[in-house]
Design a protein around this motif. Structure first.
Motif, PDB file in Angstrom:
ATOM      1  N   GLU A  58       0.853  -1.189   0.000  1.00  0.00           N
ATOM      2  CA  GLU A  58       0.000   0.000   0.000  1.00  0.00           C
ATOM      3  C   GLU A  58       0.885   1.234   0.000  1.00  0.00           C
ATOM      4  O   GLU A  58       1.933   1.252   0.654  1.00  0.00           O
ATOM      5  N   SER A  59       0.451   2.248  -0.746  1.00  0.00           N
ATOM      6  CA  SER A  59       1.191   3.504  -0.726  1.00  0.00           C
ATOM      7  C   SER A  59       0.231   4.673  -0.607  1.00  0.00           C
ATOM      8  O   SER A  59      -0.916   4.604  -1.044  1.00  0.00           O
ATOM      9  N   ALA A  60       0.717   5.737  -0.011  1.00  0.00           N
ATOM     10  CA  ALA A  60      -0.009   6.997   0.046  1.00  0.00           C
ATOM     11  C   ALA A  60       0.980   8.076  -0.366  1.00  0.00           C
ATOM     12  O   ALA A  60       2.025   8.200   0.266  1.00  0.00           O
ATOM     13  N   PRO A  61       0.711   8.801  -1.440  1.00  0.00           N
ATOM     14  CA  PRO A  61      -0.461   8.617  -2.289  1.00  0.00           C
ATOM     15  C   PRO A  61      -0.366   7.320  -3.087  1.00  0.00           C
ATOM     16  O   PRO A  61       0.735   6.827  -3.339  1.00  0.00           O
ATOM     17  N   PRO A  62      -1.522   6.792  -3.513  1.00  0.00           N
ATOM     18  CA  PRO A  62      -1.497   5.583  -4.339  1.00  0.00           C
ATOM     19  C   PRO A  62      -0.920   5.875  -5.717  1.00  0.00           C
ATOM     20  O   PRO A  62      -0.926   7.019  -6.166  1.00  0.00           O
ATOM     21  N   SER A  63      -0.466   4.862  -6.393  1.00  0.00           N
ATOM     22  CA  SER A  63       0.065   5.006  -7.743  1.00  0.00           C
ATOM     23  C   SER A  63      -0.995   5.615  -8.660  1.00  0.00           C
ATOM     24  O   SER A  63      -2.132   5.159  -8.693  1.00  0.00           O
ATOM     25  N   GLY A  64      -0.610   6.674  -9.375  1.00  0.00           N
ATOM     26  CA  GLY A  64      -1.510   7.336 -10.308  1.00  0.00           C
ATOM     27  C   GLY A  64      -2.449   8.356  -9.700  1.00  0.00           C
ATOM     28  O   GLY A  64      -3.247   8.967 -10.401  1.00  0.00           O
ATOM     29  N   ALA A  65      -2.366   8.585  -8.403  1.00  0.00           N
ATOM     30  CA  ALA A  65      -3.285   9.497  -7.719  1.00  0.00           C
ATOM     31  C   ALA A  65      -2.935  10.954  -7.989  1.00  0.00           C
ATOM     32  O   ALA A  65      -1.838  11.289  -8.449  1.00  0.00           O
ATOM     33  N   SER A  66      -3.888  11.822  -7.673  1.00  0.00           N
ATOM     34  CA  SER A  66      -3.676  13.270  -7.684  1.00  0.00           C
ATOM     35  C   SER A  66      -3.863  13.771  -6.258  1.00  0.00           C
ATOM     36  O   SER A  66      -4.809  13.370  -5.578  1.00  0.00           O
ATOM     37  N   VAL A  67      -2.944  14.632  -5.831  1.00  0.00           N
ATOM     38  CA  VAL A  67      -3.034  15.229  -4.497  1.00  0.00           C
ATOM     39  C   VAL A  67      -2.866  16.735  -4.626  1.00  0.00           C
ATOM     40  O   VAL A  67      -2.332  17.227  -5.616  1.00  0.00           O
ATOM     41  N   LYS A  68      -3.331  17.475  -3.643  1.00  0.00           N
ATOM     42  CA  LYS A  68      -3.231  18.934  -3.644  1.00  0.00           C
ATOM     43  C   LYS A  68      -1.814  19.374  -3.294  1.00  0.00           C
ATOM     44  O   LYS A  68      -1.123  18.724  -2.493  1.00  0.00           O
ATOM     45  N   ALA A  69      -1.391  20.483  -3.874  1.00  0.00           N
ATOM     46  CA  ALA A  69      -0.075  21.058  -3.586  1.00  0.00           C
ATOM     47  C   ALA A  69       0.018  21.442  -2.115  1.00  0.00           C
ATOM     48  O   ALA A  69      -0.983  21.687  -1.448  1.00  0.00           O
ATOM     49  N   GLY A  70       1.242  21.499  -1.635  1.00  0.00           N
ATOM     50  CA  GLY A  70       1.493  21.825  -0.233  1.00  0.00           C
ATOM     51  C   GLY A  70       2.112  20.629   0.459  1.00  0.00           C
ATOM     52  O   GLY A  70       2.906  19.897  -0.133  1.00  0.00           O
ATOM     53  N   GLY A  71       1.708  20.409   1.681  1.00  0.00           N
ATOM     54  CA  GLY A  71       2.242  19.295   2.445  1.00  0.00           C
ATOM     55  C   GLY A  71       1.681  17.964   1.952  1.00  0.00           C
ATOM     56  O   GLY A  71       0.467  17.783   1.883  1.00  0.00           O
ATOM     57  N   VAL A  72       2.577  17.056   1.574  1.00  0.00           N
ATOM     58  CA  VAL A  72       2.178  15.729   1.095  1.00  0.00           C
ATOM     59  C   VAL A  72       2.846  14.685   1.984  1.00  0.00           C
ATOM     60  O   VAL A  72       4.072  14.676   2.113  1.00  0.00           O
ATOM     61  N   ASP A  73       2.027  13.852   2.587  1.00  0.00           N
ATOM     62  CA  ASP A  73       2.556  12.762   3.405  1.00  0.00           C
ATOM     63  C   ASP A  73       2.760  11.538   2.533  1.00  0.00           C
ATOM     64  O   ASP A  73       1.851  11.117   1.817  1.00  0.00           O
ATOM     65  N   LEU A  74       3.956  10.980   2.591  1.00  0.00           N
ATOM     66  CA  LEU A  74       4.267   9.743   1.892  1.00  0.00           C
ATOM     67  C   LEU A  74       4.240   8.614   2.909  1.00  0.00           C
ATOM     68  O   LEU A  74       4.759   8.757   4.024  1.00  0.00           O
ATOM     69  N   ARG A  75       3.648   7.492   2.512  1.00  0.00           N
ATOM     70  CA  ARG A  75       3.586   6.327   3.401  1.00  0.00           C
ATOM     71  C   ARG A  75       3.603   5.079   2.535  1.00  0.00           C
ATOM     72  O   ARG A  75       2.754   4.918   1.650  1.00  0.00           O
ATOM     73  N   PHE A  76       4.581   4.214   2.766  1.00  0.00           N
ATOM     74  CA  PHE A  76       4.741   2.991   2.000  1.00  0.00           C
ATOM     75  C   PHE A  76       4.744   1.812   2.961  1.00  0.00           C
ATOM     76  O   PHE A  76       5.605   1.731   3.833  1.00  0.00           O
ATOM     77  N   ARG A  77       3.744   0.914   2.804  1.00  0.00           N
ATOM     78  CA  ARG A  77       3.627  -0.251   3.693  1.00  0.00           C
ATOM     79  C   ARG A  77       3.998  -1.499   2.908  1.00  0.00           C
ATOM     80  O   ARG A  77       3.496  -1.740   1.812  1.00  0.00           O
ATOM     81  N   TYR A  78       4.857  -2.317   3.515  1.00  0.00           N
ATOM     82  CA  TYR A  78       5.368  -3.533   2.886  1.00  0.00           C
ATOM     83  C   TYR A  78       4.827  -4.771   3.595  1.00  0.00           C
ATOM     84  O   TYR A  78       4.322  -4.686   4.711  1.00  0.00           O
ATOM     85  N   ASN A  79       4.997  -5.918   2.965  1.00  0.00           N
ATOM     86  CA  ASN A  79       4.469  -7.165   3.516  1.00  0.00           C
ATOM     87  C   ASN A  79       5.390  -7.797   4.552  1.00  0.00           C
ATOM     88  O   ASN A  79       5.088  -8.852   5.087  1.00  0.00           O
ATOM     89  N   SER A  80       6.528  -7.164   4.825  1.00  0.00           N
ATOM     90  CA  SER A  80       7.457  -7.698   5.823  1.00  0.00           C
ATOM     91  C   SER A  80       8.231  -6.552   6.463  1.00  0.00           C
ATOM     92  O   SER A  80       8.170  -5.413   6.007  1.00  0.00           O
ATOM     93  N   ARG A  81       8.947  -6.885   7.505  1.00  0.00           N
ATOM     94  CA  ARG A  81       9.785  -5.890   8.182  1.00  0.00           C
ATOM     95  C   ARG A  81      10.882  -5.431   7.233  1.00  0.00           C
ATOM     96  O   ARG A  81      11.399  -6.210   6.443  1.00  0.00           O
ATOM     97  N   ILE A  82      11.232  -4.157   7.348  1.00  0.00           N
ATOM     98  CA  ILE A  82      12.288  -3.607   6.507  1.00  0.00           C
ATOM     99  C   ILE A  82      13.359  -2.976   7.374  1.00  0.00           C
ATOM    100  O   ILE A  82      13.111  -2.590   8.516  1.00  0.00           O
ATOM    101  N   ASP A  83      14.551  -2.895   6.826  1.00  0.00           N
ATOM    102  CA  ASP A  83      15.660  -2.230   7.488  1.00  0.00           C
ATOM    103  C   ASP A  83      15.596  -0.754   7.083  1.00  0.00           C
ATOM    104  O   ASP A  83      16.024  -0.368   6.009  1.00  0.00           O
ATOM    105  N   ARG A  84      14.984   0.050   7.942  1.00  0.00           N
ATOM    106  CA  ARG A  84      14.736   1.462   7.657  1.00  0.00           C
ATOM    107  C   ARG A  84      16.029   2.223   7.360  1.00  0.00           C
ATOM    108  O   ARG A  84      16.080   3.055   6.459  1.00  0.00           O
ATOM    109  N   ALA A  85      17.090   1.923   8.077  1.00  0.00           N
ATOM    110  CA  ALA A  85      18.350   2.652   7.911  1.00  0.00           C
ATOM    111  C   ALA A  85      18.994   2.397   6.549  1.00  0.00           C
ATOM    112  O   ALA A  85      19.731   3.233   6.048  1.00  0.00           O
ATOM    113  N   ARG A  86      18.719   1.269   5.944  1.00  0.00           N
ATOM    114  CA  ARG A  86      19.331   0.933   4.653  1.00  0.00           C
ATOM    115  C   ARG A  86      18.346   1.001   3.488  1.00  0.00           C
ATOM    116  O   ARG A  86      18.652   0.565   2.398  1.00  0.00           O
TER     117      ARG A  86
END
Length: 120
Positions: free
Chosen positions: A30-58
């Motif tokens: 899942e991603s926010a914004p989703p692929s192909g979406a339109s969002v308003k200019a200004g502050g945009v929050d990005l959020r990407f959820r994966y199916n497993s734990r990830i190494d955030r630092a790398r």
């Protein structure tokens, strides 16, 4: 006959292990914004959820603009172990977020999420 039995057991074990190996890579669920979406200019929050734990630092996010210029996106240092998040201030235009994550099992996966920013 013992060789046939051993071969059969090995084939069964391989078949049982393959689905586990295939799910070892971090896959974007899942991603926010989703692929192909339109969002308003200004502050945009990005959020990407994966199916497993990830190494955030790398792992990393890269913002690509319509003119192909790129910026590395600072990922929030804390959060759930399966999510990368960031906040950007964006003007109208076409963008792509290129993600690359390292799953805790050591596998790297990558992909793109294109979206458009419209006037506020």
């Amino acid at each position: 006959m013992p060789n046939r039995l051993l071969t059969g057991v090995m084939a069964l074990l391989a078949a049982l292990l393959l689905p586990g190996l295939a799910s070892a890579h971090a896959i974007l669920e899942e991603s926010a914004p989703p692929s192909g979406a339109s969002v308003k200019a200004g502050g945009v929050d990005l959020r990407f959820r994966y199916n497993s734990r990830i190494d955030r630092a790398r792992s990393r996010l890269t913002l690509i603009r319509a003119d192909h210029s790129r910026d590395t996106v600072a990922v929030e240092p804390d959060g759930p172990p399966d999510i990368l998040a960031a906040h950007l201030e964006l003007t109208p235009g076409a963008y792509v977020v290129r993600w690359q994550v390292l799953a805790v099992d050591g596998h790297i996966t990558r992909g793109d999420v294109p979206f458009t920013v419209t006037a506020p």
